[in-house]
Design an enzyme around this catalytic site. Sequence first.
Site, PDB file in Angstrom:
ATOM      1  N   THR A  19       5.488  -2.249   9.826  1.00 31.37           N
ATOM      2  CA  THR A  19       5.122  -3.665   9.957  1.00 31.37           C
ATOM      3  C   THR A  19       3.952  -4.083   9.074  1.00 31.37           C
ATOM      4  O   THR A  19       3.583  -5.253   9.054  1.00 31.37           O
ATOM      5  CB  THR A  19       4.782  -3.998  11.423  1.00 31.37           C
ATOM      6  OG1 THR A  19       3.658  -3.201  11.834  1.00 31.37           O
ATOM      7  CG2 THR A  19       5.958  -3.695  12.340  1.00 31.37           C
TER       8      THR A  19
ATOM      9  N   ILE B 178       4.497   7.690  -0.006  1.00 29.40           N
ATOM     10  CA  ILE B 178       4.117   6.829  -1.128  1.00 29.40           C
ATOM     11  C   ILE B 178       2.598   6.739  -1.258  1.00 29.40           C
ATOM     12  O   ILE B 178       2.061   6.571  -2.349  1.00 29.40           O
ATOM     13  CB  ILE B 178       4.704   5.417  -0.935  1.00 29.40           C
ATOM     14  CG1 ILE B 178       6.222   5.486  -0.682  1.00 29.40           C
ATOM     15  CG2 ILE B 178       4.383   4.529  -2.121  1.00 29.40           C
ATOM     16  CD1 ILE B 178       7.004   6.131  -1.801  1.00 29.40           C
ATOM     17  N   THR B 179       1.889   6.863  -0.157  1.00 29.92           N
ATOM     18  CA  THR B 179       0.445   6.637  -0.077  1.00 29.92           C
ATOM     19  C   THR B 179      -0.361   7.381  -1.131  1.00 29.92           C
ATOM     20  O   THR B 179      -0.182   8.581  -1.342  1.00 29.92           O
ATOM     21  CB  THR B 179      -0.072   7.034   1.319  1.00 29.92           C
ATOM     22  OG1 THR B 179       0.706   6.369   2.317  1.00 29.92           O
ATOM     23  CG2 THR B 179      -1.539   6.659   1.483  1.00 29.92           C
ATOM     24  N   GLU B 180      -1.273   6.650  -1.769  1.00 32.16           N
ATOM     25  CA  GLU B 180      -2.207   7.232  -2.735  1.00 32.16           C
ATOM     26  C   GLU B 180      -3.569   7.402  -2.075  1.00 32.16           C
ATOM     27  O   GLU B 180      -3.952   6.624  -1.204  1.00 32.16           O
ATOM     28  CB  GLU B 180      -2.338   6.312  -3.952  1.00 32.16           C
ATOM     29  CG  GLU B 180      -3.299   6.815  -5.011  1.00 32.16           C
ATOM     30  CD  GLU B 180      -3.389   5.895  -6.213  1.00 32.16           C
ATOM     31  OE1 GLU B 180      -4.123   6.251  -7.160  1.00 32.16           O
ATOM     32  OE2 GLU B 180      -2.742   4.828  -6.208  1.00 32.16           O
TER      33      GLU B 180
ATOM     34  N   TYR C 218       9.741   4.997 -14.871  1.00 40.02           N
ATOM     35  CA  TYR C 218      10.475   3.756 -15.108  1.00 40.02           C
ATOM     36  C   TYR C 218      10.886   3.633 -16.575  1.00 40.02           C
ATOM     37  O   TYR C 218      11.951   3.104 -16.886  1.00 40.02           O
ATOM     38  CB  TYR C 218       9.631   2.545 -14.704  1.00 40.02           C
ATOM     39  CG  TYR C 218       9.016   2.625 -13.328  1.00 40.02           C
ATOM     40  CD1 TYR C 218       9.627   3.354 -12.303  1.00 40.02           C
ATOM     41  CD2 TYR C 218       7.827   1.971 -13.032  1.00 40.02           C
ATOM     42  CE1 TYR C 218       9.061   3.438 -11.045  1.00 40.02           C
ATOM     43  CE2 TYR C 218       7.251   2.043 -11.776  1.00 40.02           C
ATOM     44  CZ  TYR C 218       7.866   2.784 -10.785  1.00 40.02           C
ATOM     45  OH  TYR C 218       7.297   2.856  -9.536  1.00 40.02           O
TER      46      TYR C 218
ATOM     47  N   HIS D 158      -4.303  10.288 -12.237  1.00 42.64           N
ATOM     48  CA  HIS D 158      -4.006  11.001 -11.004  1.00 42.64           C
ATOM     49  C   HIS D 158      -5.048  12.067 -10.694  1.00 42.64           C
ATOM     50  O   HIS D 158      -5.718  12.583 -11.581  1.00 42.64           O
ATOM     51  CB  HIS D 158      -2.628  11.676 -11.098  1.00 42.64           C
ATOM     52  CG  HIS D 158      -1.502  10.698 -11.123  1.00 42.64           C
ATOM     53  ND1 HIS D 158      -0.347  10.922 -11.829  1.00 42.64           N
ATOM     54  CD2 HIS D 158      -1.349   9.493 -10.526  1.00 42.64           C
ATOM     55  CE1 HIS D 158       0.473   9.901 -11.667  1.00 42.64           C
ATOM     56  NE2 HIS D 158      -0.111   9.021 -10.882  1.00 42.64           N
TER      57      HIS D 158
END
Length: 331
Positions: A49, A128-130, A192, A285
Amino acid sequence: MFKTQTTLLTSLRRFSSSSQLKNSKSLYEQTIPNLMINSDTKVIFQGFTGKQGTFHAQHAMDYGTKVVGGTNPKKAGTTHLGKPVFGTIEEAMKETKADASAVFVPPPLAAGAIEEAIAAEVPLIVAITEGIPQHDMLRVSDILKTQSKSRLVGPNCPGIIRPGQCKIGIMPSHIHKPGCIGIVSRSGTLTYEAVNQTTQTDLGQSLVIGIGGDPFPGTNFIDALKLFLDDPNTQGIILIGEIGGSAEEDAAEFIRAANASRSTPKPVVSFIAGATAPKGRRMGHAGAIVAGGKGTAAAKFEALEAAGVRISRSPATLGSLIVEELNKLKH
């Protein structure tokens, strides 16, 4: 201060490597097939949410992904985007029999969310969290190696997509096209680029895995390569690495051995980001850092080239080079 951080990161990597050797590697390797998502894959969103969870869950649904619900302890029993909200991932699994979870939970709580998903035996967990603390991910890494039910992709990654069938992550779906090239990458944006080029050359992608740029990824290059080499739908492979660590060198050794045992080796094209990075400076990164003279782009290029991998010196030539390599097999 920076030198201390670099030393700590190196020590953590060494500790993780020795710890993994003590655990049963074969257990976690059994989860590699869980990466092969398809149109029947049922997905739960952890952090459903929240702003990011909502946005990307909706996009996944628009793409055709079977999102079956999500979690938020404070909103259990309600619905969101027309799907049920559960208090825990364990409850969600009991009710939906989900095949995968997408973790969109803030960094301080993300490792806990991953651990809960492992405990609930979610087959595929895509984090996904960084910015998850590395000590937390070291703990998660050790937990993963002791079990054979859950496979982690990430953290700090764009996710995983099987074009035309299932998307779990934040990647722009419109550039993808079902096809025959397996792509694995530590870099999101360069993923991508490779996707767009293989779409433009009409090759398309069989599966795209963004493994993330953190030092302790749940899925590494070798895991993805094993999947691609065994997949009859994958005819060629693009591997995009970065400076730092030894993941690319390890992958090169695996490719050398794997292709030596195959009558028809699958072509691999690779690009390494960060060739101009100065020693000791982190580039983007957390894992992209050259320390102690190791992890340089030159060393990675050399190892991959020695293994028979076609090297792309620019990300702009990934698509054309994989076309060339596939054409060689026809002659």
